[in-house]
Design a protein around this motif. Structure first.
Motif, PDB file in Angstrom:
ATOM      1  N   THR A 106       0.878  -1.169   0.000  1.00  0.00           N
ATOM      2  CA  THR A 106       0.000   0.000   0.000  1.00  0.00           C
ATOM      3  C   THR A 106       0.913   1.215   0.000  1.00  0.00           C
ATOM      4  O   THR A 106       2.132   1.078  -0.057  1.00  0.00           O
ATOM      5  N   GLY A 107       0.340   2.372   0.121  1.00  0.00           N
ATOM      6  CA  GLY A 107       1.157   3.569   0.183  1.00  0.00           C
ATOM      7  C   GLY A 107       2.023   3.623   1.424  1.00  0.00           C
ATOM      8  O   GLY A 107       3.095   4.232   1.416  1.00  0.00           O
ATOM      9  N   SER A 108       1.585   2.940   2.512  1.00  0.00           N
ATOM     10  CA  SER A 108       2.308   3.053   3.780  1.00  0.00           C
ATOM     11  C   SER A 108       2.795   1.730   4.369  1.00  0.00           C
ATOM     12  O   SER A 108       3.356   1.732   5.461  1.00  0.00           O
ATOM     13  N   SER A 109       2.598   0.615   3.695  1.00  0.00           N
ATOM     14  CA  SER A 109       3.081  -0.656   4.240  1.00  0.00           C
ATOM     15  C   SER A 109       3.341  -1.651   3.113  1.00  0.00           C
ATOM     16  O   SER A 109       2.915  -1.453   1.974  1.00  0.00           O
ATOM     17  N   TYR A 110       4.015  -2.746   3.465  1.00  0.00           N
ATOM     18  CA  TYR A 110       4.296  -3.806   2.496  1.00  0.00           C
ATOM     19  C   TYR A 110       4.531  -5.110   3.240  1.00  0.00           C
ATOM     20  O   TYR A 110       4.820  -5.120   4.429  1.00  0.00           O
ATOM     21  N   THR A 111       4.404  -6.196   2.524  1.00  0.00           N
ATOM     22  CA  THR A 111       4.779  -7.525   3.004  1.00  0.00           C
ATOM     23  C   THR A 111       5.598  -8.179   1.911  1.00  0.00           C
ATOM     24  O   THR A 111       5.154  -8.263   0.759  1.00  0.00           O
ATOM     25  N   LEU A 112       6.792  -8.623   2.274  1.00  0.00           N
ATOM     26  CA  LEU A 112       7.702  -9.282   1.345  1.00  0.00           C
ATOM     27  C   LEU A 112       7.703 -10.778   1.636  1.00  0.00           C
ATOM     28  O   LEU A 112       7.554 -11.184   2.787  1.00  0.00           O
ATOM     29  N   ARG A 113       7.903 -11.589   0.604  1.00  0.00           N
ATOM     30  CA  ARG A 113       7.876 -13.035   0.796  1.00  0.00           C
ATOM     31  C   ARG A 113       9.043 -13.689   0.067  1.00  0.00           C
ATOM     32  O   ARG A 113       9.381 -13.315  -1.052  1.00  0.00           O
ATOM     33  N   ALA A 114       9.622 -14.685   0.722  1.00  0.00           N
ATOM     34  CA  ALA A 114      10.629 -15.559   0.111  1.00  0.00           C
ATOM     35  C   ALA A 114      10.010 -16.947   0.038  1.00  0.00           C
ATOM     36  O   ALA A 114       9.756 -17.580   1.061  1.00  0.00           O
ATOM     37  N   THR A 115       9.743 -17.406  -1.182  1.00  0.00           N
ATOM     38  CA  THR A 115       9.109 -18.708  -1.403  1.00  0.00           C
ATOM     39  C   THR A 115      10.172 -19.725  -1.788  1.00  0.00           C
ATOM     40  O   THR A 115      10.920 -19.498  -2.741  1.00  0.00           O
ATOM     41  N   PRO A 116      10.260 -20.844  -1.074  1.00  0.00           N
ATOM     42  CA  PRO A 116      11.315 -21.822  -1.363  1.00  0.00           C
ATOM     43  C   PRO A 116      11.133 -22.503  -2.721  1.00  0.00           C
ATOM     44  O   PRO A 116      10.018 -22.760  -3.154  1.00  0.00           O
ATOM     45  N   THR A 117      12.253 -22.754  -3.388  1.00  0.00           N
ATOM     46  CA  THR A 117      12.267 -23.466  -4.662  1.00  0.00           C
ATOM     47  C   THR A 117      13.377 -24.515  -4.629  1.00  0.00           C
ATOM     48  O   THR A 117      14.194 -24.547  -3.711  1.00  0.00           O
ATOM     49  N   ASN A 118      13.416 -25.338  -5.647  1.00  0.00           N
ATOM     50  CA  ASN A 118      14.442 -26.372  -5.811  1.00  0.00           C
ATOM     51  C   ASN A 118      14.579 -27.228  -4.559  1.00  0.00           C
ATOM     52  O   ASN A 118      13.598 -27.753  -4.070  1.00  0.00           O
ATOM     53  N   SER A 119      15.763 -27.340  -3.998  1.00  0.00           N
ATOM     54  CA  SER A 119      15.968 -28.235  -2.850  1.00  0.00           C
ATOM     55  C   SER A 119      15.308 -27.731  -1.564  1.00  0.00           C
ATOM     56  O   SER A 119      15.171 -28.480  -0.607  1.00  0.00           O
ATOM     57  N   GLN A 120      14.876 -26.489  -1.536  1.00  0.00           N
ATOM     58  CA  GLN A 120      14.211 -25.939  -0.348  1.00  0.00           C
ATOM     59  C   GLN A 120      12.688 -26.124  -0.398  1.00  0.00           C
ATOM     60  O   GLN A 120      11.997 -25.807   0.570  1.00  0.00           O
ATOM     61  N   THR A 121      12.151 -26.602  -1.522  1.00  0.00           N
ATOM     62  CA  THR A 121      10.708 -26.782  -1.672  1.00  0.00           C
ATOM     63  C   THR A 121      10.156 -27.620  -0.515  1.00  0.00           C
ATOM     64  O   THR A 121      10.750 -28.619  -0.135  1.00  0.00           O
TER      65      THR A 121
END
Length: 154
Positions: A106-121
């Motif tokens: 939004t204009g004043s907040s955010y949420t960031l995400r790290a989604t596992p792939t490959n061997s971390q799935t």
């Protein structure tokens, strides 16, 4: 008649039984050590993703300073792949273990995400928001549970 009292005492080497005991001991050590090693490798890759999320957050703050909003920090708008930071973790690494995205903005907040792939799935996604709140979907259920509002292993 010739008899040798100490014929076997001059021979050198190991018996088959001694070799089998050593093989059994090595197998037991490997059976215990290898899963622990795998957990440590996954944990170190998760730590790299955590560091990338914190750096990604700094890039979002820089974007906010320049635009007075967290909006339009993505490659195609407000969410999705970031335009202000790398899209994978480890950043600049040859092997990708996490995809980085802007989950909400939004204009004043955010949420960031790290989604596992490959061997971390299957190891659960990580999130970090504008209030520096951390979460790890450790049980791989698809949503953050009540006891998953940290990056510590439960």
């Amino acid at each position: 008649m010739y008899t040798c009292k100490n014929c076997y005492s001059s021979q050198k080497g190991f018996t088959l039984i001694e070799l089998m005991v050593v093989v059994a001991i090595v197998a037991i050590i490997v059976a215990i050590a290898y899963p622990s090693y795998q957990d440590n490798v996954k944990s170190s890759k998760r730590s790299e993703a955590q560091g990338a999320l914190v750096s990604f957050s700094a890039a979002m703050e820089k974007h906010f300073t320049q635009n007075n909003s967290y909006l339009n920090a993505g490659q195609s708008g407000d969410t999705g792949a970031p335009a202000v930071f790398a899209t994978t973790a480890p950043v600049g690494g040859s092997s990708v273990y996490y995809d980085l995205t802007i989950e909400a903005a939004t204009g004043s907040s955010y949420t960031l995400r790290a989604t596992p792939t490959n061997s971390q799935t299957g190891y659960g996604f990580l999130e970090y928001n504008a209030l520096c709140q951390k979460s790890w979907e450790e049980d791989n259920s698809g949503a953050i549970g009540g006891n998953e509002f940290d990056w510590d292993k439960n």
